[in-house]
Write a protein that holds these residues in place. Structure first.
Motif, mmCIF file in Angstrom:
data_model
loop_
_atom_site.group_PDB
_atom_site.id
_atom_site.type_symbol
_atom_site.label_atom_id
_atom_site.label_comp_id
_atom_site.label_asym_id
_atom_site.label_seq_id
_atom_site.Cartn_x
_atom_site.Cartn_y
_atom_site.Cartn_z
ATOM 1 N N ARG A 211 0.829 -1.217 0.000
ATOM 2 C CA ARG A 211 0.000 0.000 0.000
ATOM 3 C C ARG A 211 0.857 1.257 0.000
ATOM 4 O O ARG A 211 0.515 2.243 -0.635
ATOM 5 N N GLU A 212 1.995 1.210 0.698
ATOM 6 C CA GLU A 212 2.879 2.380 0.741
ATOM 7 C C GLU A 212 3.518 2.631 -0.624
ATOM 8 O O GLU A 212 3.751 3.777 -1.002
ATOM 9 N N LEU A 213 3.796 1.574 -1.364
ATOM 10 C CA LEU A 213 4.410 1.727 -2.693
ATOM 11 C C LEU A 213 3.384 2.101 -3.763
ATOM 12 O O LEU A 213 3.765 2.595 -4.825
ATOM 13 N N ALA B 242 -9.709 -4.703 2.947
ATOM 14 C CA ALA B 242 -9.565 -3.859 4.143
ATOM 15 C C ALA B 242 -10.873 -3.111 4.414
ATOM 16 O O ALA B 242 -11.326 -3.035 5.563
ATOM 17 N N ASP B 243 -11.474 -2.576 3.358
ATOM 18 C CA ASP B 243 -12.743 -1.859 3.510
ATOM 19 C C ASP B 243 -13.852 -2.794 3.999
ATOM 20 O O ASP B 243 -14.643 -2.427 4.879
ATOM 21 N N GLY C 35 -1.963 -4.390 -9.728
ATOM 22 C CA GLY C 35 -3.307 -4.953 -9.872
ATOM 23 C C GLY C 35 -3.874 -5.502 -8.575
ATOM 24 O O GLY C 35 -5.092 -5.498 -8.372
ATOM 25 N N LEU C 36 -3.000 -5.972 -7.706
ATOM 26 C CA LEU C 36 -3.455 -6.595 -6.461
ATOM 27 C C LEU C 36 -3.870 -5.580 -5.398
ATOM 28 O O LEU C 36 -4.809 -5.832 -4.631
ATOM 29 N N VAL C 37 -3.200 -4.442 -5.324
ATOM 30 C CA VAL C 37 -3.460 -3.484 -4.236
ATOM 31 C C VAL C 37 -4.924 -3.050 -4.168
ATOM 32 O O VAL C 37 -5.512 -3.064 -3.076
ATOM 33 N N PRO C 38 -5.584 -2.675 -5.268
ATOM 34 C CA PRO C 38 -6.993 -2.279 -5.144
ATOM 35 C C PRO C 38 -7.891 -3.398 -4.594
ATOM 36 O O PRO C 38 -8.809 -3.137 -3.815
#
Length: 153
Positions: free
Chosen positions: A47-49, A115-116, A106-109
């Motif tokens: 997430r930071e990247l 998380a949401d 592609g994975l982060v979203p």
């Protein structure tokens, strides 16, 4: 034999309730991430990247309040999973930077949706006003105590 001194019950402490909820939030999210082959610490790095220019590991460690060694281990694991790429710095042969691979991008979203969903499942019982008050109170405590580093477990 003297009577034991009266002491507060565990449940009389806000910390008890905070820890109970925090543990549930963390464990629930961790299980969701495990289903995608990612740990909470790896999620934090991903997430930071996300949405940034490539970062030097030292800069990433600084932003996350981690050691360079910890970032190196996490980066190695994420590279082995094909989610992070390492590039040499053309100006300094000893330095390199980290960025998300196309798979990581592609994975982060998708992980952010998890998380949401986790947050909604746990805090959905609160009305918007109660949720806002809880968030404000926790932020106030964090600020007063100088808590800046993201929790990684």
């Amino acid at each position: 034999m003297s009577r034991p001194q009266q002491v507060a019950e565990l449940t009389d402490h806000l910390g008890f309730w905070l820890r109970m909820v925090s543990n549930h939030v963390s464990h629930s999210f961790s299980r969701r991430l495990e289903g995608e082959g990612v740990t909470v610490a790896e999620w934090v790095v991903l997430r930071e990247l996300y949405g940034t220019d490539p970062l030097a590991p030292s800069r990433l460690a600084e932003r996350l309040g981690m050691t360079r060694g910890a970032i190196s281990k996490l980066a190695d694991r994420l590279m082995a999973k094909g989610l992070v790429a390492r590039a040499d710095d053309p100006r300094d042969g000893r330095a390199h930077s980290l960025s998300l691979s196309s798979a990581g991008l592609g994975l982060v979203p998708m992980l952010a949706r998890l998380a949401d969903e986790n947050e909604a499942a746990i805090f959905g019982c609160l009305c918007a006003e109660d949720r806002s008050r809880l968030e404000q109170a926790l932020k106030k405590i964090a600020q007063a105590r100088g808590l800046n580093d993201p929790p990684l477990t």
